[in-house]
Design a protein around this motif. Structure first.
Motif, PDB file in Angstrom:
ATOM      1  N   ASN A 103       0.828  -1.218   0.000  1.00 13.66           N
ATOM      2  CA  ASN A 103       0.000   0.000   0.000  1.00 13.66           C
ATOM      3  C   ASN A 103       0.862   1.267   0.000  1.00 13.66           C
ATOM      4  O   ASN A 103       0.796   2.078   0.945  1.00 13.66           O
ATOM      5  CB  ASN A 103      -0.962  -0.027   1.205  1.00 13.66           C
ATOM      6  N   PRO A 104       1.699   1.480  -1.033  1.00 14.09           N
ATOM      7  CA  PRO A 104       2.677   2.584  -1.028  1.00 14.09           C
ATOM      8  C   PRO A 104       2.036   3.959  -0.920  1.00 14.09           C
ATOM      9  O   PRO A 104       2.663   4.881  -0.369  1.00 14.09           O
ATOM     10  CB  PRO A 104       3.391   2.415  -2.381  1.00 14.09           C
ATOM     11  N   ASP A 105       0.793   4.097  -1.428  1.00 16.66           N
ATOM     12  CA  ASP A 105       0.139   5.418  -1.345  1.00 16.66           C
ATOM     13  C   ASP A 105      -0.596   5.597  -0.017  1.00 16.66           C
ATOM     14  O   ASP A 105      -1.252   6.611   0.186  1.00 16.66           O
ATOM     15  CB  ASP A 105      -0.844   5.581  -2.509  1.00 16.66           C
ATOM     16  N   ASP A 106      -0.510   4.569   0.819  1.00 15.23           N
ATOM     17  CA  ASP A 106      -1.140   4.646   2.135  1.00 15.23           C
ATOM     18  C   ASP A 106      -2.631   4.971   2.021  1.00 15.23           C
ATOM     19  O   ASP A 106      -3.149   5.824   2.739  1.00 15.23           O
ATOM     20  CB  ASP A 106      -0.406   5.721   2.974  1.00 15.23           C
ATOM     21  N   VAL A 107      -3.285   4.295   1.119  1.00 13.63           N
ATOM     22  CA  VAL A 107      -4.735   4.476   0.946  1.00 13.63           C
ATOM     23  C   VAL A 107      -5.437   3.891   2.161  1.00 13.63           C
ATOM     24  O   VAL A 107      -5.086   2.809   2.628  1.00 13.63           O
ATOM     25  CB  VAL A 107      -5.223   3.752  -0.335  1.00 13.63           C
ATOM     26  N   SER A 108      -6.385   4.636   2.738  1.00 14.77           N
ATOM     27  CA  SER A 108      -7.030   4.097   3.934  1.00 14.77           C
ATOM     28  C   SER A 108      -8.524   3.848   3.769  1.00 14.77           C
ATOM     29  O   SER A 108      -9.080   2.991   4.431  1.00 14.77           O
ATOM     30  CB  SER A 108      -6.794   5.026   5.127  1.00 14.77           C
ATOM     31  N   ASP A 109      -9.195   4.572   2.888  1.00 10.93           N
ATOM     32  CA  ASP A 109     -10.597   4.247   2.646  1.00 10.93           C
ATOM     33  C   ASP A 109     -11.079   4.924   1.366  1.00 10.93           C
ATOM     34  O   ASP A 109     -10.300   5.552   0.646  1.00 10.93           O
ATOM     35  CB  ASP A 109     -11.489   4.607   3.837  1.00 10.93           C
ATOM     36  N   LEU A 110     -12.400   4.817   1.082  1.00 10.69           N
ATOM     37  CA  LEU A 110     -12.938   5.310  -0.183  1.00 10.69           C
ATOM     38  C   LEU A 110     -12.733   6.818  -0.344  1.00 10.69           C
ATOM     39  O   LEU A 110     -12.611   7.318  -1.471  1.00 10.69           O
ATOM     40  CB  LEU A 110     -14.438   5.003  -0.285  1.00 10.69           C
ATOM     41  N   SER A 111     -12.716   7.535   0.779  1.00  9.98           N
ATOM     42  CA  SER A 111     -12.603   8.996   0.664  1.00  9.98           C
ATOM     43  C   SER A 111     -11.280   9.396   0.011  1.00  9.98           C
ATOM     44  O   SER A 111     -11.197  10.434  -0.641  1.00  9.98           O
ATOM     45  CB  SER A 111     -12.769   9.663   2.038  1.00  9.98           C
ATOM     46  N   ASP A 112     -10.258   8.542   0.129  1.00  8.42           N
ATOM     47  CA  ASP A 112      -8.989   8.854  -0.532  1.00  8.42           C
ATOM     48  C   ASP A 112      -9.155   8.928  -2.059  1.00  8.42           C
ATOM     49  O   ASP A 112      -8.446   9.676  -2.730  1.00  8.42           O
ATOM     50  CB  ASP A 112      -7.927   7.802  -0.200  1.00  8.42           C
ATOM     51  N   LEU A 113     -10.085   8.118  -2.594  1.00  6.72           N
ATOM     52  CA  LEU A 113     -10.314   8.161  -4.049  1.00  6.72           C
ATOM     53  C   LEU A 113     -10.832   9.531  -4.465  1.00  6.72           C
ATOM     54  O   LEU A 113     -10.508  10.052  -5.530  1.00  6.72           O
ATOM     55  CB  LEU A 113     -11.357   7.110  -4.475  1.00  6.72           C
ATOM     56  N   VAL A 114     -11.684  10.102  -3.584  1.00 11.40           N
ATOM     57  CA  VAL A 114     -12.327  11.379  -3.889  1.00 11.40           C
ATOM     58  C   VAL A 114     -11.363  12.541  -3.651  1.00 11.40           C
ATOM     59  O   VAL A 114     -11.265  13.472  -4.458  1.00 11.40           O
ATOM     60  CB  VAL A 114     -13.588  11.561  -2.997  1.00 11.40           C
ATOM     61  N   ASP A 115     -10.607  12.414  -2.558  1.00 14.57           N
ATOM     62  CA  ASP A 115      -9.839  13.560  -2.103  1.00 14.57           C
ATOM     63  C   ASP A 115      -8.415  13.607  -2.653  1.00 14.57           C
ATOM     64  O   ASP A 115      -7.775  14.644  -2.620  1.00 14.57           O
ATOM     65  CB  ASP A 115      -9.769  13.555  -0.566  1.00 14.57           C
ATOM     66  N   ARG A 116      -7.909  12.480  -3.135  1.00 18.09           N
ATOM     67  CA  ARG A 116      -6.507  12.470  -3.557  1.00 18.09           C
ATOM     68  C   ARG A 116      -6.389  12.158  -5.049  1.00 18.09           C
ATOM     69  O   ARG A 116      -7.340  11.748  -5.691  1.00 18.09           O
ATOM     70  CB  ARG A 116      -5.734  11.429  -2.731  1.00 18.09           C
ATOM     71  N   GLU A 117      -5.207  12.348  -5.566  1.00 21.84           N
ATOM     72  CA  GLU A 117      -4.964  12.122  -6.996  1.00 21.84           C
ATOM     73  C   GLU A 117      -4.584  10.658  -7.238  1.00 21.84           C
ATOM     74  O   GLU A 117      -3.428  10.357  -7.523  1.00 21.84           O
ATOM     75  CB  GLU A 117      -3.808  13.018  -7.478  1.00 21.84           C
ATOM     76  N   LEU A 118      -5.536   9.771  -7.083  1.00 20.00           N
ATOM     77  CA  LEU A 118      -5.253   8.349  -7.290  1.00 20.00           C
ATOM     78  C   LEU A 118      -5.922   7.900  -8.590  1.00 20.00           C
ATOM     79  O   LEU A 118      -7.068   8.252  -8.858  1.00 20.00           O
ATOM     80  CB  LEU A 118      -5.826   7.533  -6.122  1.00 20.00           C
ATOM     81  N   ARG A 119      -5.170   7.142  -9.390  1.00 21.54           N
ATOM     82  CA  ARG A 119      -5.771   6.588 -10.616  1.00 21.54           C
ATOM     83  C   ARG A 119      -6.550   5.331 -10.241  1.00 21.54           C
ATOM     84  O   ARG A 119      -5.960   4.331  -9.804  1.00 21.54           O
ATOM     85  CB  ARG A 119      -4.687   6.253 -11.648  1.00 21.54           C
ATOM     86  N   PHE A 120      -7.846   5.367 -10.434  1.00 19.45           N
ATOM     87  CA  PHE A 120      -8.739   4.285 -10.003  1.00 19.45           C
ATOM     88  C   PHE A 120      -9.210   3.480 -11.216  1.00 19.45           C
ATOM     89  O   PHE A 120      -9.264   3.999 -12.335  1.00 19.45           O
ATOM     90  CB  PHE A 120      -9.933   4.914  -9.274  1.00 19.45           C
ATOM     91  N   VAL A 121      -9.532   2.207 -10.999  1.00 24.32           N
ATOM     92  CA  VAL A 121     -10.182   1.387 -12.039  1.00 24.32           C
ATOM     93  C   VAL A 121     -11.444   0.780 -11.448  1.00 24.32           C
ATOM     94  O   VAL A 121     -11.404   0.136 -10.397  1.00 24.32           O
ATOM     95  CB  VAL A 121      -9.279   0.239 -12.546  1.00 24.32           C
ATOM     96  N   ASN A 122     -12.553   0.990 -12.135  1.00 25.91           N
ATOM     97  CA  ASN A 122     -13.865   0.579 -11.667  1.00 25.91           C
ATOM     98  C   ASN A 122     -14.300  -0.710 -12.371  1.00 25.91           C
ATOM     99  O   ASN A 122     -13.635  -1.193 -13.278  1.00 25.91           O
ATOM    100  CB  ASN A 122     -14.860   1.709 -11.971  1.00 25.91           C
ATOM    101  N   ARG A 123     -15.433  -1.251 -11.945  1.00 24.10           N
ATOM    102  CA  ARG A 123     -16.088  -2.360 -12.662  1.00 24.10           C
ATOM    103  C   ARG A 123     -17.231  -1.791 -13.468  1.00 24.10           C
ATOM    104  O   ARG A 123     -17.715  -0.694 -13.198  1.00 24.10           O
ATOM    105  CB  ARG A 123     -16.631  -3.406 -11.664  1.00 24.10           C
ATOM    106  N   THR A 124     -17.692  -2.560 -14.478  1.00 24.92           N
ATOM    107  CA  THR A 124     -18.827  -2.096 -15.292  1.00 24.92           C
ATOM    108  C   THR A 124     -20.104  -2.088 -14.465  1.00 24.92           C
ATOM    109  O   THR A 124     -20.190  -2.753 -13.415  1.00 24.92           O
ATOM    110  CB  THR A 124     -19.050  -3.016 -16.508  1.00 24.92           C
ATOM    111  N   THR A 125     -21.089  -1.349 -14.937  1.00 19.26           N
ATOM    112  CA  THR A 125     -22.338  -1.217 -14.183  1.00 19.26           C
ATOM    113  C   THR A 125     -23.127  -2.525 -14.117  1.00 19.26           C
ATOM    114  O   THR A 125     -24.051  -2.658 -13.320  1.00 19.26           O
ATOM    115  CB  THR A 125     -23.235  -0.127 -14.798  1.00 19.26           C
ATOM    116  N   ASP A 126     -22.783  -3.503 -14.953  1.00 19.78           N
ATOM    117  CA  ASP A 126     -23.439  -4.808 -14.856  1.00 19.78           C
ATOM    118  C   ASP A 126     -23.025  -5.553 -13.593  1.00 19.78           C
ATOM    119  O   ASP A 126     -23.722  -6.456 -13.143  1.00 19.78           O
ATOM    120  CB  ASP A 126     -23.061  -5.677 -16.069  1.00 19.78           C
ATOM    121  N   SER A 127     -21.875  -5.167 -13.036  1.00 15.43           N
ATOM    122  CA  SER A 127     -21.325  -5.974 -11.947  1.00 15.43           C
ATOM    123  C   SER A 127     -21.951  -5.595 -10.608  1.00 15.43           C
ATOM    124  O   SER A 127     -22.257  -4.427 -10.338  1.00 15.43           O
ATOM    125  CB  SER A 127     -19.801  -5.810 -11.912  1.00 15.43           C
TER     126      SER A 127
END
Lengths: 625, 625
Positions: free
Chosen positions: A490-514
C-alpha cells in the motif's frame, strides 16, 4: 491469366459443389493392423487361409469315430479304448482306429480317424477304457477347417471402417498389414503480422494476439480424418508468404489459410493462385464466413478460411470437413440434431444463409430450449458457449421465442449443460462449479444474470443486491469482503474510499453490470450524504470512475501492471495476486434458481456444493458462508 | 491366503460393481495443446490474461473520439484531421487528440485518446481531412481489452473433453500445455500355446491359430480412452506366464488376460493372484462370457477375459470399457440403440443373462428387422456380421418372430447394411459387392440363401438351380464354367467326371448347401443313366465324394496342397490358384430379390452393378453374363 472478378457471392450449394470438385484424395497406403483403428479399407480383403486351419475340437473331451457311439446312452455306454491324448497347439501323433478314442482339449487338432468329439462330462474313464454315455453324429464337438472363414471368401469390402471387430476378423486371417485409404494431408497457414503461437511471448501493446485458428483447425482436420501440418506462421510479407504457400502446396493435398484479412495478404494469395493455379470461387453468401476463397495452388487444392475463429471453424465444419472425410473414405457421421424451442426472439436482416451458434438448456419439464450465442465473430468464448448451429435461411427475418428450431450439434455426444447460470464472476463460484458435471456459467454480472433468469433462459443467477425475482428461489449464498486493491505494501497509504475522492489516485472501476459496482456506488452515496454532497459530483471527483472493466480480477491486474493506483476488487483477488488490500465492507452474493428447475440434477448438485461451501471456499481469504 | 471358492456365478450387477471398485485411474499428466484432442481436463483452467489484451479495432476505418462525432450524419459529417495510421501488430505511435482521427485496420490497437472506430464505408478522406458521416458512441467498432475473456475468469472446468472448440479457447489464452487426466495403461496378455501373432507363420497341422484377442482388445482399449500395451504371447508354461503377469502388473493400471482356458493356465493365474493380490470374483452368470475373473495382481487391477473372441469382446464392452472410460475421465457415450422386430424366432434355455449378437436389416417399408447372429462363440465372423447386441434377461425362454426388441449398437454410427444377401459364394459376386456401399453377404450356399429369402430375412439370394420363390423377382445373373480343378499340368490326365468314378483319384466335394454340389450331382445322375446304374452306387465309387467343404475355393486349395487329386470348382478359381482345370459344363447363377425390397438403395445399386457385369467380372475366366 487475368484476375477473375467475383462480383456476386456464391450460394452455399455452389460453394459445396466447388469444394467437392477439388481432388483431395491421396494414394492408398498400407498400415500395420495394430495401428489400423479408424482407418478405411482401400480394397477388398479375401481370406487367404481357412479359419480354423484344421478340424478343431470345440470342447474338452475325447475324439471318437461317431459310428462307434451309435446307440450309446446313459444305460448302455459305448466303451472305447483310450489311445492317447492331443493338446492345443500340438500336432497329433496318434490316430483314432475303430473302437478307440483320444483325449483332446478345446482347440486341439482332431486326430486322424476321428470325426466327432464327446465332451468329458458325458464320459467316464477307468483303466484306459472310456465309457461314452451319448450317441454322436459326425461333426459333433468339432469345428471343421474353414467353417468360420474359408480361404477365398470375401472377408471385408473396400470402404469398411476398421473397428475392433474388423481388426478381430483380420487377426484371425493372419493379416498384419492392411491396405487403407490415405489420410489427406492438410497444410494450415495462419497469416497476419499480429499472430503469436500459443506459448510464445505476447506483446499486447503492439496489438499481438495468440493464433487461435492454427491449432483449432488442425484439430478439426484430424477429427475429420485428415493429417494436419502446421506451417510456420506467415506474416503479411509477400516473399515469405508466397514461399510458405508454395511449400505447403508442394507437400499437401489441401492448403488452408486463415487469419489476415488485410488487403496485402489477400493480394499475395491471389497472385500465387494466379501464377500457379486457378481461383474458382471468392465469397459465399453465408454468415459467418463470407470471405471464403476456393481454388488451386500448383497441384494442391486451396481454401481460404475467414480469420475470426468462430467463422473459420463454422466454414470448416460446414464446407471443408465433408470434403476431408470424403477424401479419407470416411462416411459422413450420423448428423446429430436436437429439436428445441427458441428461448428468446432473434432477428436477422442480412439476407444471407446464417449459421447461428446456439446453446441448449433443458427447462424444468425437460423441454429443450435454444438460445443464440452471438458475441460477435471475434469472440473465442462463443466457441465453447454454443452446443451447435441453427441454419437460418436467407429469407427468415426473425425466429420468435417459443418457435421450434433444429440444432445441428457439434458432435453426437454433445449434451446440454447440466447447470446453466449467469451473473457474478467470483472465485468461490469457480470452485463450486468444479463440483458439478458439465456446468455452464456466463460471467455477465448481476444485472444481466437477473435478466436471463427472468427470461427463463438460465437455471440460476448469481447476484449481489436485489434478489427478489418472481418465480425464483434462493439456493444459498456467501459473503465476500470487498474494497480497494492497491499495490503490495500500500505505497500510497490508501485508507478508505474517501482517498479516491480527495486524492490524486488513478482508479479502475467495474462495469455497471457488476454487483460490486452497485455496492461501491451505495457506499459512495453514503459518503456523499455524510459530506452533504451530490453523489454525481463525488463520482466525477474520482479519476477513473468511468474506466470500467468487466471481470472481477481486471481492476486488480491493472494495479499490478502499474496502470492504476487502486482498483475495485475482492480481498481474495488481492491476496491471490500478491497485492495490498484496503477493506471497505462485505457484500452478500446470492444464488437464485428458477423455481421450476430446482429438480434438475445439475441444480441439485450445485445446491449440495453450496451446502459444502466451507470446504470448497474455505481457503479463500475474505469469504464467509 | 487360502484359495477362495466361488461356487455361485456372480450376477452381472455384482460383476460391474466389483470392477468399479478397482482403482484404474492413473495420475494426471500434462500434454501439449497440439496433441490434446479427445483428452480430458484434469483441473480447472482460469484465464491468465485478457483476450484481447488491448482495445482492438473490430473494423477497418478511423479511430476517433466519439464525442467529436456527436450529431454527425450524411448531410452534416464531422470533419476530423487525419493524424496518422496504426496497423495490426504494431504499437501505436500516435495519439488521437480532440478533432483528430487515426486510420486503423481491423485488429489494430485503438490508439490512446480514441474510444471508438468508424468503419471506412461511412467516411470520406480528402487531403488529410476525414469526413465522418455518422455519429458514434464510445465503444463502437472497438472490442475492449478483456471483453472476450478477462484474466481471472473461469475458462474451462475439470472433466471437460477437449474438442477443436476448447482447443480454440485455450489457444486464445496462450495455453500451450494442458493438465489432463492420465490414460489408464492396460496390459494385454494372450495365453495359450497354440496362439501365433498375426503375420507370424502358422502351423495348422499342429493346431496353431492366429491370436485374435490381442489386437482386438488392444484396439477396443484405445477406443475406450486407454493406452494398450501388448505383452509377449504367453504359453501355458508356469514360469514364463508368471513372469509376464508380474511384469504387466508392474507397468500397468489394469492387466487383461485372455485366451487359454486350459486348467494349467488358469492355475498359474490363480497362483500369481494368491501370491501377490486378491481374487474378487470368479465367473459371472452371462452368456457369452461366463469364465470371467476379477482381482488384483500386486498393485494392478486384473481381469481375466474368456478366450473366444466374441465372448472376450462382449465382456470387454459390457464390463471393462466403462471402467476404462471412467478412469480416463471420459463420459459414457450416448448409448445408441435401435428398436426393431425379430425377423425369426429364437429360443433360450440357459437361465443366464444373454448378450445376443444381432444383425439389422431394413425391410421394404423401412421397418428394422433384427436377426440373431449365432455361429458359436468360436466364430470370428460373428464379430463383423452383427451390428449390436440384444440383452435377453435370464427368465426369457424365447423371442418370437415379430417381437419388438432393443438393439444396443456397437457404436452410434452403426447402420444396417444397405444390402443384405445370402447364398452362393462366387468371385464375380465378390466384385459386384465392391460396387455397393455397406453390403453384407453370407456365403452359406444356394439352399440356405433360398431359405433366408423366403423367411424375409435377406434382401437378395444368390442361387443356382431352383429360382422359383414366392414373392421374389430375378435381378439378373451370370453363367460360370465349372469342372474339376486338378494340379497344374493335369498330371493324372483327368479328362471328365467318369475318371472320378473309374480311377483311383482322391476327390474333394462341396457341401450339399452349395449350388455347385447340386450341379455335380445332376451331371452324375446323367452319367449313371448312361451307364444304367444306380446314382448312389456311382457316388460311393468316388473316393472323397463325402469329403465336403464349405467355400468355393476350398476344394481347389486341397488340390494345391497335395491333399487331393481333383476338386469340384470353377475355372476362375483354378486359374487364380495356378491349377489345371477340366471343364464339365456351365451353370446359371441367379440373383433373386425380395419383391418388396427392390426399392432399397442397396438393392438398386446392386442391380446397376449387375447391368455393368461385363466390366466388373470381365477379366474372370469362365464367366459369361
Amino acid at each position: 491469366m487475368s484476375r477473375k472478378q467475383f462480383r456476386d457471392l456464391a450460394d452455399p450449394e455452389t460453394a459445396r459443389e466447388t469444394i467437392a470438385s477439388l481432388d483431395l484424395a491421396p494414394e492408398p497406403t498400407e498400415v500395420p493392423l495394430r495401428e489400423a483403428r479408424g482407418r478405411v479399407l482401400a480394397s477388398r480383403i479375401d481370406a487367404e487361409l481357412d479359419v480354423p486351419g484344421f478340424d478343431r475340437a470345440s470342447v474338452d473331451g475325447y475324439a471318437v469315430r461317431a459310428a462307434d457311439t451309435f446307440g450309446a446312452d446313459e444305460a448302455d455306454p459305448a466303451e472305447l479304448e483310450l489311445a492317447g491324448a492331443v493338446h492345443a497347439g500340438v500336432e497329433p501323433s496318434v490316430e483314432v482306429a475303430i473302437g478307440e478314442c483320444v483325449e483332446v482339449s478345446t482347440g486341439a487338432v482332431v486326430p486322424p480317424g476321428a470325426d466327432a468329439v464327446v465332451m468329458v462330462e458325458r464320459t467316464d474313464e477307468d483303466a484306459g477304457v472310456v465309457s461314452v454315455r451319448t450317441a454322436l453324429a459326425p461333426g459333433d464337438g468339432v469345428m471343421f477347417a474353414g467353417a468360420d472363414v474359408a480361404a477365398g471368401e470375401r472377408a471385408l469390402g473396400p470402404g469398411t471402417v476398421l473397428t475392433p471387430r474388423e481388426i478381430g476378423l483380420l487377426s484371425a486371417l493372419g493379416v498384419d498389414s492392411v491396405p487403407v485409404r490415405g489420410q489427406p494431408t492438410v497444410g494450415i497457414i495462419s497469416t497476419g503480422d499480429e499472430l503469436v503461437r500459443p506459448g510464445g511471448d505476447l506483446d499486447s501493446s503492439a496489438g499481438e494476439i495468440y493464433d487461435v485458428n492454427s491449432y483449432t483447425i488442425a484439430t478439426a482436420v484430424e477429427a475429420a480424418g485428415g493429417e494436419a501440418r502446421l506451417y510456420p506462421h506467415a506474416g503479411d510479407d509477400y516473399e515469405a508468404m508466397e514461399s510458405v504457400l508454395r511449400e505447403a502446396a508442394d507437400d499437401c493435398d489441401l492448403v488452408l489459410s486463415s487469419g489476415s484479412t488485410s488487403a496485402s495478404a489477400v493480394d499475395v494469395i491471389y497472385r500465387v493462385i494466379e501464377d500457379t493455379g486457378e481461383l474458382l470461387l471468392h465469397g459465399v453468401a453465408v454468415k459467418p464466413g463470407k470471405p471464403m476463397l476456393v481454388g488451386r495452388i500448383a497441384d494442391s487444392a486451396y481454401i481460404g478460411l475467414p480469420g475470426y475463429p468462430v467463422s473459420a471453424l463454422t466454414i470448416f465444419r460446414t464446407f471443408v470437413a465433408p470434403a476431408v472425410r470424403e477424401a479419407a473414405g470416411l462416411p459422413e457421421p450420423e448428423t446429430a440434431t436436437v429439436s428445441g424451442e427458441m428461448a428468446v426472439r432473434e432477428r436477422y436482416s442480412e439476407g444471407r444463409q446464417r449459421y447461428m451458434p446456439a446453446g441448449l438448456v433443458a427447462d424444468g419439464d425437460g423441454t429443450t430450449l435454444v438460445y443464440p450465442v452471438d458475441k460477435g465473430s471475434g469472440a473465442t468464448t462463443s466457441l465453447v458457449e454454443a452446443d451447435g448451429v441453427v441454419s437460418v435461411p436467407p429469407d427468415v427475418e426473425y425466429l420468435d421465442a417459443g418457435e421450434r428450431v433444429t440444432v445441428h450439434l457439434f458432435s453426437p455426444d454433445v449434451r446440454p449443460p447440466a447447470l446453466f447460470g449467469a451473473g457474478e464472476d467470483d472465485p468461490a463460484l469457480s470452485r463450486l462449479l468444479d463440483r458439478v458435471d458439465r456446468p455452464r456459467h456466463l460471467g455477465v454480472g448481476s444485472r444481466q444474470g437477473r435478466r436471463r433468469l427472468r427470461d427463463g433462459v438460465t437455471d440460476i443467477a448469481v447476484v449481489t443486491g436485489d434478489a427478489d425475482i418472481d418465480g425464483a428461489v434462493t439456493l444459498g449464498g456467501w459473503r465476500r469482503q470487498w474494497g480497494l486493491v492497491v499495490p503490495a505494501g500500500n505505497p500510497d497509504d490508501v485508507s478508505d474510499l474517501s482517498d479516491l475522492v480527495d486524492r490524486e489516485l488513478r482508479f479502475v472501476n467495474r462495469t455497471t453490470d457488476s454487483g460490486l459496482r452497485g455496492t461501491l456506488e451505495t457506499a459512495l452515496e453514503s459518503l456523499a450524504a455524510d459530506r452533504d454532497r451530490d453523489v454525481a459530483g463525488l463520482f466525477s471527483d474520482i479519476d477513473g470512475f468511468g474506466l470500467a472493466v468487466r471481470a472481477h480480477e481486471s481492476p486488480a491486474r491493472k494495479v499490478r501492471s502499474g496502470d492504476a493506483d487502486a482498483g475495485l476488487g475482492l480481498r481474495a483477488t488481492a491476496e491471490k495476486l500478491g497485492l495490498g488490500f484496503v477493506p471497505c465492507g462485505t457484500e452478500q452474493v446470492q444464488v437464485l434458481a428458477d423455481a421450476s428447475r430446482t429438480g434438475k440434477d445439475g441444480v441439485e448438485a450445485f445446491r449440495q456444493a453450496l451446502d459444502d461451501l466451507p470446504a470448497v471456499a474455505g481457503s479463500l481469504p475474505g469469504y464467509d458462508s
